[in-house]
Design a protein around this motif. Sequence first.
Motif, PDB file in Angstrom:
ATOM      1  N   ARG A  69      -5.176  10.132  -9.358  1.00 23.98           N
ATOM      2  CA  ARG A  69      -5.154   8.814  -8.687  1.00 23.98           C
ATOM      3  C   ARG A  69      -5.915   8.881  -7.366  1.00 23.98           C
ATOM      4  O   ARG A  69      -6.670   7.962  -7.023  1.00 23.98           O
ATOM      5  N   THR A  75      -5.232   4.996 -12.700  1.00 25.81           N
ATOM      6  CA  THR A  75      -4.453   3.950 -12.037  1.00 25.81           C
ATOM      7  C   THR A  75      -3.095   3.875 -12.709  1.00 25.81           C
ATOM      8  O   THR A  75      -3.010   3.887 -13.948  1.00 25.81           O
ATOM      9  N   ARG A  77       0.435   1.767 -13.252  1.00 22.81           N
ATOM     10  CA  ARG A  77       1.087   0.465 -13.150  1.00 22.81           C
ATOM     11  C   ARG A  77       2.554   0.619 -13.495  1.00 22.81           C
ATOM     12  O   ARG A  77       2.913   1.338 -14.425  1.00 22.81           O
ATOM     13  N   SER A  84      -0.029   5.011 -17.048  1.00 22.71           N
ATOM     14  CA  SER A  84      -1.225   5.545 -16.386  1.00 22.71           C
ATOM     15  C   SER A  84      -2.449   5.165 -17.206  1.00 22.71           C
ATOM     16  O   SER A  84      -2.491   5.401 -18.418  1.00 22.71           O
ATOM     17  N   THR A  87      -9.585   5.154 -15.250  1.00 22.97           N
ATOM     18  CA  THR A  87     -10.546   4.390 -14.456  1.00 22.97           C
ATOM     19  C   THR A  87     -11.850   5.175 -14.444  1.00 22.97           C
ATOM     20  O   THR A  87     -11.977   6.186 -13.742  1.00 22.97           O
TER      21      THR A  87
END
Length: 242
Positions: A69, A75, A77, A84, A87
Amino acid sequence: MSKLSGGALHAVFAPVDNLARVDAVVRRLGDAIELGLLADGEQLPGETELATRLGVSTVTLREALMALRQQGLVTTRRGRGGGSFVTTPGQPRASRLADWSTEELRDLADHWSAVSGTAARLAAERTEPEDLGALLRSLDEYEAEADPTARGRIYGRINVELAAAAQSARLTKEEIRIQADLGPLICLALGDDDHHPAVAQLHRALLRAVLDGDSEQSRSLAERRVQDAMERLVELRLTDSG
């Protein structure tokens, strides 16, 4: 949704074998994300499942996810539909060609050629045409892609899928490691649009040989493809130092 075949995904999520487990998980998942082996927005398995598949504790996994991260590669949430998520960065990790000597590039070419050639030979001997769907889709994407950075990622995915078709977890993991080291440099080698059709043509010839079960032709074409890319890098390195 991941674009990888089951064999390639198995290699990405296989147990890590490094004593520095947090670093090993960060490297394994980070490499897969940087190479585009895990798709942008793709949800990773849940923490318990992912920790089990990687052979680490949930505490180790959480530390690794925290590091990812911080690197902007994952990312997280919370809540319903949370988890997870991958990105994909806009650019691969920086790797300057000037940091590599021509001797190091040629040595890497020898190693990569051996891995890729063996993988292609075994793929021709072991795989069935219906198992090559992911590789075919990647070839189509490569031929249609105009951006050199994106082409570099797809190129890496093609190499990993070829190794996965060999049905060898060790070869697949080694190919992932090689592509992680080479990724930014391959973008340089593939940056010439005039060279793009020739690379795509060689990819197609290699795939035909694999589909035909021609193990020696597959090995030869895989080694030729590697040597072509690495010769371009050596030429660029010599030009830069001139």
